[in-house]
Design a protein around this motif. Sequence first.
Motif, PDB file in Angstrom:
ATOM      1  N   LEU A  70       0.827  -1.219   0.000  1.00  0.00           N
ATOM      2  CA  LEU A  70       0.000   0.000   0.000  1.00  0.00           C
ATOM      3  C   LEU A  70       0.858   1.265   0.000  1.00  0.00           C
ATOM      4  O   LEU A  70       0.480   2.283  -0.578  1.00  0.00           O
ATOM      5  CB  LEU A  70      -0.962  -0.004   1.187  1.00  0.00           C
ATOM      6  N   LYS A  71       2.035   1.198   0.620  1.00  0.00           N
ATOM      7  CA  LYS A  71       2.954   2.344   0.610  1.00  0.00           C
ATOM      8  C   LYS A  71       3.417   2.640  -0.814  1.00  0.00           C
ATOM      9  O   LYS A  71       3.490   3.795  -1.229  1.00  0.00           O
ATOM     10  CB  LYS A  71       4.164   2.076   1.501  1.00  0.00           C
ATOM     11  N   TYR A  72       3.713   1.584  -1.556  1.00  0.00           N
ATOM     12  CA  TYR A  72       4.145   1.767  -2.945  1.00  0.00           C
ATOM     13  C   TYR A  72       2.973   2.216  -3.823  1.00  0.00           C
ATOM     14  O   TYR A  72       3.144   3.009  -4.738  1.00  0.00           O
ATOM     15  CB  TYR A  72       4.781   0.492  -3.489  1.00  0.00           C
ATOM     16  N   GLU A  73       1.786   1.710  -3.521  1.00  0.00           N
ATOM     17  CA  GLU A  73       0.601   2.137  -4.264  1.00  0.00           C
ATOM     18  C   GLU A  73       0.417   3.649  -4.123  1.00  0.00           C
ATOM     19  O   GLU A  73       0.141   4.352  -5.102  1.00  0.00           O
ATOM     20  CB  GLU A  73      -0.633   1.406  -3.751  1.00  0.00           C
ATOM     21  N   LYS A  74       0.585   4.151  -2.915  1.00  0.00           N
ATOM     22  CA  LYS A  74       0.440   5.583  -2.661  1.00  0.00           C
ATOM     23  C   LYS A  74       1.447   6.378  -3.490  1.00  0.00           C
ATOM     24  O   LYS A  74       1.107   7.417  -4.079  1.00  0.00           O
ATOM     25  CB  LYS A  74       0.632   5.864  -1.167  1.00  0.00           C
ATOM     26  N   LYS A  75       2.668   5.897  -3.558  1.00  0.00           N
ATOM     27  CA  LYS A  75       3.713   6.578  -4.325  1.00  0.00           C
ATOM     28  C   LYS A  75       3.330   6.658  -5.811  1.00  0.00           C
ATOM     29  O   LYS A  75       3.504   7.693  -6.454  1.00  0.00           O
ATOM     30  CB  LYS A  75       5.044   5.837  -4.161  1.00  0.00           C
ATOM     31  N   VAL A  76       2.801   5.566  -6.350  1.00  0.00           N
ATOM     32  CA  VAL A  76       2.411   5.536  -7.765  1.00  0.00           C
ATOM     33  C   VAL A  76       1.234   6.491  -7.997  1.00  0.00           C
ATOM     34  O   VAL A  76       1.231   7.260  -8.962  1.00  0.00           O
ATOM     35  CB  VAL A  76       2.088   4.096  -8.224  1.00  0.00           C
ATOM     36  N   LYS A  77       0.251   6.462  -7.111  1.00  0.00           N
ATOM     37  CA  LYS A  77      -0.907   7.368  -7.230  1.00  0.00           C
ATOM     38  C   LYS A  77      -0.471   8.826  -7.179  1.00  0.00           C
ATOM     39  O   LYS A  77      -0.958   9.658  -7.944  1.00  0.00           O
ATOM     40  CB  LYS A  77      -1.915   7.108  -6.104  1.00  0.00           C
ATOM     41  N   GLU A  78       0.445   9.137  -6.256  1.00  0.00           N
ATOM     42  CA  GLU A  78       0.924  10.515  -6.117  1.00  0.00           C
ATOM     43  C   GLU A  78       1.641  10.988  -7.381  1.00  0.00           C
ATOM     44  O   GLU A  78       1.705  12.180  -7.645  1.00  0.00           O
ATOM     45  CB  GLU A  78       1.840  10.646  -4.904  1.00  0.00           C
ATOM     46  N   ALA A  79       2.162  10.046  -8.161  1.00  0.00           N
ATOM     47  CA  ALA A  79       2.832  10.392  -9.419  1.00  0.00           C
ATOM     48  C   ALA A  79       1.829  10.572 -10.551  1.00  0.00           C
ATOM     49  O   ALA A  79       2.215  10.874 -11.680  1.00  0.00           O
ATOM     50  CB  ALA A  79       3.853   9.314  -9.778  1.00  0.00           C
TER      51      ALA A  79
END
Length: 150
Positions: A70-79
């Motif tokens: 989920l931490k990586y998902e957030k990073k991708v969404k923020e991009a």
Amino acid sequence: MRSIVVPVDFSESTAYIIEEAIYYAKAVHSKVYLLHVASLDLGFVIGDIGFQYLPELEEAGMKEETDELLKYEKKVKEAGVEVEIIVKQGAPSEIILKEAKAKETDLIIMGSHGRGVFMEAILGSVSKDVIKKAKVPVLIIPPKKYVNHK
């Protein structure tokens, strides 16, 4: 290009591989599927009476791995990239190929680890198996320490 599968193993290269996947996804306007393949032995312990299956251990292990993903998902969404996470248990190369087919992906982006004999030393055994059997292109991202960013 519609979508990209990015297997995530939480190694030291994961963040870099995701950065590269974001770059490619933005360039071709693709959705990213972050896929983590959990070990089949989650929930099993060996004790005095042999192997025991403890579902609460499996559940805790899967929750930890999902939370990390989920931490990586957030990073991708923020991009600004559309993203979905997938957590499955099984043999990594088989699950990666199965999910790539199920999601009708156009590309698999994964890292190499550089362990083992010649081919594995370059790619890693999971990467090698995926390359051999994939029906879509596979982009292998070398470990960041080998990439020249000049």
